[in-house]
Design a protein around this motif. Structure first.
Motif: not given
Length: 468
Positions: A310-316, A387-395
């Protein structure tokens, strides 16, 4: 060294509370990571017995809780097993090399008979040793015999020029390992069969054929995992095999529909893979509820690897380019994809109910579904930045949650994984924002504040534990 002895001396005077603490310690998720190091814990318990920290009965009680034989663990040597396994491998390589070097000088009938006798004799000796003397040594001889069996298939194919469909040789080699895996329930033999099956799977698929019999090897590995000794290696290979088979089966189904090329990868495969990992994560928590030690060991491994995925996917996906690629991709199989995703999601929620994770699992699946709808139906390239911003917030939120779990539950793996997630996010955002010094500085200040807050909470939590 002196400090260590002082600690041991201090603990040695507290034997009266060690045993009750062991009995009352929770068996749940807080201690699952220790199960990955249970053999090291058993050997360390032997050291504690020698220096007088705990009694031998207490050491046995500790090891029993994690399904380890204390007395056998003191004699167990992983290095010895590795050396013996490598020795068997080199014996097989030496015999094969000698036969190959003199291949042309040996008459054809003698070649054929010698290979058959060598294979059958090795397996018969292995069976005799397994039944009469030492099961572990018998398993090693079975492994050696399986190597001879594979070499016999290759060399006999050369004798009679049997090479019309090369993957068939690997298939029969893997199939020949299955009876011994079922008889002995040995994870090593099952791992050998499954690894060969994966090689056959790749060769078969690369040549444009569907691996029809691959589920047979998956079921054999499942049987050994359930009825044999615990094996983390076999578990991981088993899970990888299931993932490959499901994803390729879907790809083949979509290829037939679209009349495309073999081994085509579709964006729908990524969506299904994410939901499969969510299902696997819920399955891991459900497995942790079981009373058996092996089930809890497997649950710990599944939980840890799903978290890393999950963390690797979020980083990508913390960059905009992957989102842009998905938005621009041709989503040609949406209906069938949503059917599969719905089925997997339903199973995931069903497993989340007994583990009391229905709300968190539902939120995770809902966020993933929203992202899939936006990239597959929206078609708006401007969505990639949002979506990139949302992913960084989730990360960042995931990193904070892991740090909190690590501090509150006392699991160092979660703590350092959370810190690593935040540090990698900061590094990637710095690389992404090179030239924008103000943005990079603001990000660094934000992450510094998060880490300082985590440190302050750690100090506060330690203070509360001290008061208790």
């Amino acid at each position: 060294m002196v400090a260590t002895l002082e600690i041991l001396d201090t603990v040695a005077g507290c034997e009266q509370w060690i045993a009750p603490a062991i009995d009352s310690y929770p068996q749940g998720g807080d201690m699952r990571l220790i199960r990955l190091l249970k053999h090291d814990l058993a050997r360390e318990a032997g050291v504690w017995v020698e220096v007088g920290v705990i009694s031998e009965a207490q050491a046995e009680q500790i090891c029993e809780r994690y399904g380890v034989d204390y007395h056998r663990a003191q004699q167990r040597s992983w290095g010895y097993n590795v050396l013996v396994g490598l020795a068997y491998l080199f014996i097989a390589l030496a015999v094969i090399t000698l036969i190959s070097a003199n291949w042309d000088e040996i008459p054809r009938a003698l070649r054929m008979g010698g290979l058959v006798v060598l294979t059958v004799a090795t397996q018969c000796i292995g069976l005799w040793v397994y039944l009469k003397r030492n099961p572990r040594t018998g398993e090693g001889l079975f492994l050696l015999g399986n190597f001879f069996f594979g070499a016999s298939i290759i060399l006999i194919s050369q004798i009679y020029h049997l090479g019309e469909h090369m993957p068939d040789g690997v298939f029969w080699w893997a199939l020949g390992c299955l009876p011994f895996a079922l008889i002995t329930r040995s994870p090593w033999i099952a791992l050998q069969a499954n690894a060969l099956a994966l090689v056959w799977f790749y060769l078969q698929v690369s040549m444009g054929y569907y691996p029809m019999w691959f589920p047979l090897f998956i079921l054999t590995s499942l049987f050994v995992l359930m009825r044999g000794r615990g094996s983390i290696s076999l578990l991981l290979v088993f899970l990888v095999s299931i993932g490959f088979w499901i994803e390729y089966s879907l790809s083949e189904f979509w290829r037939v529909q679209a009349q495309g090329f073999k081994l085509d990868l579709h964006p729908e495969n990524l969506a299904v893979a994410i939901f499969l990992f969510a299902l696997l994560y819920s399955f891991g928590h459900w497995l942790a509820l079981k009373k058996t030690t092996i089930a809890q060991d497997y649950a710990a491994v599944i939980s840890v690897w799903c978290l890393r995925f999950a963390l690797i996917t979020l980083l990508l996906f913390s960059f905009a380019s992957p989102w842009e690629s998905l938005i621009n991709a041709g989503w040609d199989h949406l209906w069938s994809m949503w059917l599969v995703v719905a089925a997997v999601g339903t199973a995931t929620l069903a497993l989340a109910v007994p583990t009391r994770r229905l709300i968190s699992t539902g939120i995770l699946l809902a966020l993933t579904t929203i992202a899939l709808v936006l990239v597959s139906i929206g078609g708006n390239k401007d969505l990639a930045v949002y979506l990139q911003v949302a992913t960084n917030l989730v990360l960042i939120g995931s990193g904070i949650w892991l740090i909190y779990r690590g501090i509150y539950d006392g699991v160092s793996h979660y703590f350092f994984l959370g810190v690593m997630a935040i540090l990698l996010t900061a590094l990637l955002r710095y690389i992404d924002l090179i030239g924008d010094y103000l943005g990079s500085a603001l990000i660094f200040i934000l992450f510094a504040g998060l880490l300082l807050g985590a440190a302050k909470y750690w100090k506060f939590h330690q203070g509360r534990e001290g008061v208790r």
